[in-house]
Design a protein around this motif. Structure first.
Motif, PDB file in Angstrom:
ATOM      1  N   GLU A  52      -9.734   9.198 -23.597  1.00 22.70           N
ATOM      2  CA  GLU A  52     -10.888   8.306 -23.536  1.00 22.70           C
ATOM      3  C   GLU A  52     -12.141   9.152 -23.348  1.00 22.70           C
ATOM      4  OE1 GLU A  52     -10.365   5.431 -20.457  1.00 22.70           O
ATOM      5  OE2 GLU A  52      -8.372   4.857 -21.169  1.00 22.70           O
ATOM      6  N   GLU A  53     -13.266   8.610 -23.735  1.00 26.26           N
ATOM      7  CA  GLU A  53     -14.546   9.310 -23.578  1.00 26.26           C
ATOM      8  C   GLU A  53     -15.141   8.991 -22.210  1.00 26.26           C
ATOM      9  OE1 GLU A  53     -15.983  11.656 -25.403  1.00 26.26           O
ATOM     10  OE2 GLU A  53     -14.180  11.586 -26.646  1.00 26.26           O
ATOM     11  N   ARG A  54     -14.621   9.645 -21.188  1.00 22.54           N
ATOM     12  CA  ARG A  54     -15.128   9.499 -19.824  1.00 22.54           C
ATOM     13  C   ARG A  54     -14.792  10.776 -19.071  1.00 22.54           C
ATOM     14  NH1 ARG A  54     -10.640   9.211 -17.019  1.00 22.54           N
ATOM     15  NH2 ARG A  54      -8.882   7.969 -17.720  1.00 22.54           N
TER      16      ARG A  54
ATOM     17  N   THR B  32      -5.662  10.758 -21.400  1.00 21.20           N
ATOM     18  CA  THR B  32      -5.859   9.449 -22.020  1.00 21.20           C
ATOM     19  C   THR B  32      -6.702   9.525 -23.282  1.00 21.20           C
ATOM     20  OG1 THR B  32      -7.843   9.003 -20.715  1.00 21.20           O
ATOM     21  CG2 THR B  32      -5.722   8.308 -19.777  1.00 21.20           C
TER      22      THR B  32
ATOM     23  N   GLY C 263     -11.377  12.529 -19.990  1.00 23.87           N
ATOM     24  CA  GLY C 263     -10.401  11.457 -20.104  1.00 23.87           C
ATOM     25  C   GLY C 263      -9.100  11.715 -19.374  1.00 23.87           C
TER      26      GLY C 263
END
Length: 112
Positions: free
Chosen positions: A38-40, A36, A79
């Motif tokens: 995303e920063e996670r 994804t 992510g």
């Protein structure tokens, strides 16, 4: 054990990963990965159906897969969403066999 932030909990997230993710198959599991960006931290989900066995067997397989993924978290891209589907042959596999198979797929599809 996987922390709460490292788990996929919503059905929509499971569906999107399984339908849109890249797939890596083995004799005991099928691993789906979606990056994804995303920063996670990466998230993991597990599908262990009744075809795998009774409740005790299914929970044993699920716990083994969670332990494998908890070890693999540092090497998985940030992510990434990963769903691992256990096949019926996972019921007779030991921890090392599951670990080797899942690690191989994660290195191919979700390495950091």
């Amino acid at each position: 054990m996987l922390a709460r932030g490292n788990r996929i909990t919503r059905g929509d997230d499971y569906r999107s990963v399984v339908r849109g993710g890249s797939r890596c198959s083995g004799p005991r599991t099928v691993t789906y990965v979606v990056n994804t960006f995303e920063e996670r931290s990466p998230r993991f989900g597990f599908i262990v159906s009744k075809q795998v066995g009774n409740a005790v067997t299914r929970n044993t397989v699920r716990r083994r897969l969670k332990a494998v993924c908890a070890e693999a978290v540092p090497g998985v891209r940030a992510g990434a969403d990963v769903v691992i589907r256990a096949l019926p042959s996972a019921a007779t596999a030991d921890y090392q066999q599951l670990r080797d198979e899942v690690t191989r797929c994660l290195e191919r599809k979700a390495a950091a």
